[in-house]
Motif scaffolding. Sequence first.
Motif, PDB file in Angstrom:
ATOM      1  N   TYR A   1       0.805  -1.212   0.000  1.00  0.00           N
ATOM      2  CA  TYR A   1       0.000   0.000   0.000  1.00  0.00           C
ATOM      3  C   TYR A   1       0.847   1.275   0.000  1.00  0.00           C
ATOM      4  N   ARG A   2       2.156   1.133  -0.096  1.00  0.00           N
ATOM      5  CA  ARG A   2       3.009   2.316  -0.137  1.00  0.00           C
ATOM      6  C   ARG A   2       2.924   2.992  -1.500  1.00  0.00           C
ATOM      7  N   GLY A   3       2.996   4.309  -1.497  1.00  0.00           N
ATOM      8  CA  GLY A   3       2.936   5.055  -2.735  1.00  0.00           C
ATOM      9  C   GLY A   3       1.546   5.465  -3.163  1.00  0.00           C
ATOM     10  N   PHE A   4       0.536   5.169  -2.326  1.00  0.00           N
ATOM     11  CA  PHE A   4      -0.842   5.505  -2.666  1.00  0.00           C
ATOM     12  C   PHE A   4      -1.387   6.680  -1.861  1.00  0.00           C
ATOM     13  N   GLY A   5      -0.536   7.341  -1.086  1.00  0.00           N
ATOM     14  CA  GLY A   5      -0.998   8.507  -0.341  1.00  0.00           C
ATOM     15  C   GLY A   5      -1.633   8.209   0.990  1.00  0.00           C
ATOM     16  N   TYR A   6      -1.497   6.963   1.488  1.00  0.00           N
ATOM     17  CA  TYR A   6      -2.122   6.617   2.767  1.00  0.00           C
ATOM     18  C   TYR A   6      -1.389   7.225   3.966  1.00  0.00           C
ATOM     19  N   GLY A   7      -0.076   7.447   3.841  1.00  0.00           N
ATOM     20  CA  GLY A   7       0.702   7.965   4.965  1.00  0.00           C
ATOM     21  C   GLY A   7       0.205   9.301   5.481  1.00  0.00           C
ATOM     22  N   PRO A   8       0.121  10.343   4.624  1.00  0.00           N
ATOM     23  CA  PRO A   8      -0.358  11.645   5.097  1.00  0.00           C
ATOM     24  C   PRO A   8      -1.777  11.596   5.658  1.00  0.00           C
ATOM     25  N   LYS A   9      -2.647  10.797   5.018  1.00  0.00           N
ATOM     26  CA  LYS A   9      -4.017  10.679   5.530  1.00  0.00           C
ATOM     27  C   LYS A   9      -4.012  10.080   6.935  1.00  0.00           C
ATOM     28  N   ALA A  10      -3.221   9.014   7.110  1.00  0.00           N
ATOM     29  CA  ALA A  10      -3.148   8.369   8.420  1.00  0.00           C
ATOM     30  C   ALA A  10      -2.598   9.324   9.469  1.00  0.00           C
ATOM     31  N   LEU A  11      -1.586  10.096   9.107  1.00  0.00           N
ATOM     32  CA  LEU A  11      -0.976  11.014  10.068  1.00  0.00           C
ATOM     33  C   LEU A  11      -1.952  12.109  10.483  1.00  0.00           C
ATOM     34  N   ARG A  12      -2.795  12.553   9.551  1.00  0.00           N
ATOM     35  CA  ARG A  12      -3.813  13.542   9.926  1.00  0.00           C
ATOM     36  C   ARG A  12      -4.802  12.945  10.932  1.00  0.00           C
ATOM     37  N   LEU A  13      -5.156  11.670  10.747  1.00  0.00           N
ATOM     38  CA  LEU A  13      -6.047  11.003  11.702  1.00  0.00           C
ATOM     39  C   LEU A  13      -5.381  10.867  13.067  1.00  0.00           C
ATOM     40  N   ILE A  14      -4.088  10.608  13.066  1.00  0.00           N
ATOM     41  CA  ILE A  14      -3.348  10.497  14.332  1.00  0.00           C
ATOM     42  C   ILE A  14      -3.366  11.830  15.075  1.00  0.00           C
ATOM     43  N   THR A  15      -3.128  12.919  14.361  1.00  0.00           N
ATOM     44  CA  THR A  15      -3.135  14.227  15.019  1.00  0.00           C
ATOM     45  C   THR A  15      -4.521  14.546  15.578  1.00  0.00           C
ATOM     46  N   GLU A  16      -5.570  14.191  14.835  1.00  0.00           N
ATOM     47  CA  GLU A  16      -6.927  14.436  15.322  1.00  0.00           C
ATOM     48  C   GLU A  16      -7.203  13.645  16.600  1.00  0.00           C
TER      49      GLU A  16
END
Length: 367
Positions: free
Chosen positions: A86-101
């Motif tokens: 799943y790397r390279g599909f943009g999941y990292g930034p989305k997940a990190l935003r959920l972590i900050t929330e």
Amino acid sequence: MKLREWTMEEQEQLIHFLTNNTWPFHGNAHPERELIEKTIEEGGYESDEVKTFWVENEEGDIVGIVKIYDLQDEIPLFDLRIADRYRGFGYGPKALRLITEFVFGLPEKKIRLEGHTRQDNLAMRKTFERAGFVKEAHLRKAWFSPKEKSYYDAVTYGMTREDFLAGTTTPVMWEDEKQPKKTKRNPNFPSEFESERLLIRMPEVEDALDVWNALRNSRVALKQWMPFAQQEPELHVTEENLRQAIADFITRKDLRLHIFLKETGEFVGSTGLHRIDWSIPKFEIGYWLDTKFEGAGLMTETVERLTRFAFEELGARRVEIRCDEENVRSRSVAVRTGYELEGILKSESLSADGKQLRNTCIYAKVQ
């Protein structure tokens, strides 16, 4: 996407996830079962200090895992891992935003969140930046790799509670530099939305075959107006184009969107918001349709919904549609959706094949 809390009943699933993926930028690139079991037993994945979450995409697939620790402190840390496939599909930034929330939504009102990575882990560094984190430290020879038996530089990124609540990114002020200005973080908004008959969403690499087939099916009609339709489409080029579109969507540089029928899941065509000026904000709508879906009013429905999305979700002050003066179908969509013809620019652009000068119609809505 969402975070789903890991439970002790999912011990085998956690072990499988960690041992069947590779972690080249972690201290232990290939963790063994015994070590993971010991860590679980000692509370390394679930305790008052630690919470672990699965990262799930919209289809419910587990694409990653995140461990948030030092939860009893005012400054938690985290370890985010995305599975190989799943790397390279943009999941990292989305997940990190959920972590900050999650962290800044805790009742203890944490004052900051931080994470560390190796200096050469460019993917993780981009993830930090796209989620609004600030590079706060560069530590020379501070990250030891047991496998290579060598030290690497390490970097630290952080986000303060104030920046999270204000939606800003405040660069670090070093003693020998002037006070930096706060910059507005990339706007956060839904990556998909619906109309009566359609699902309109951010592109995914898995869409490549659908897009490729639609381009092949519609090339004769598209070739007259679209530069990208001048050559017979190749699947690998379509995939590369999608990866770039996903990166541009995440960084808010360009917002390409794919259109699907809700009832059947069929790919209908592509649209998006382009030539973006976030300082206004101002956008230009573009679109193309698989010819087998022509005549059903689907593009009119798409443009109506996308226009509403731009004004309601993105705070647009101006949205444009630009098209060739002789592109009757495209002009009809603009008229049917209530756009006003502001002018026709003479000899303003080249034809799709680059051989003739063309006139460009500018339609717009303002608010």
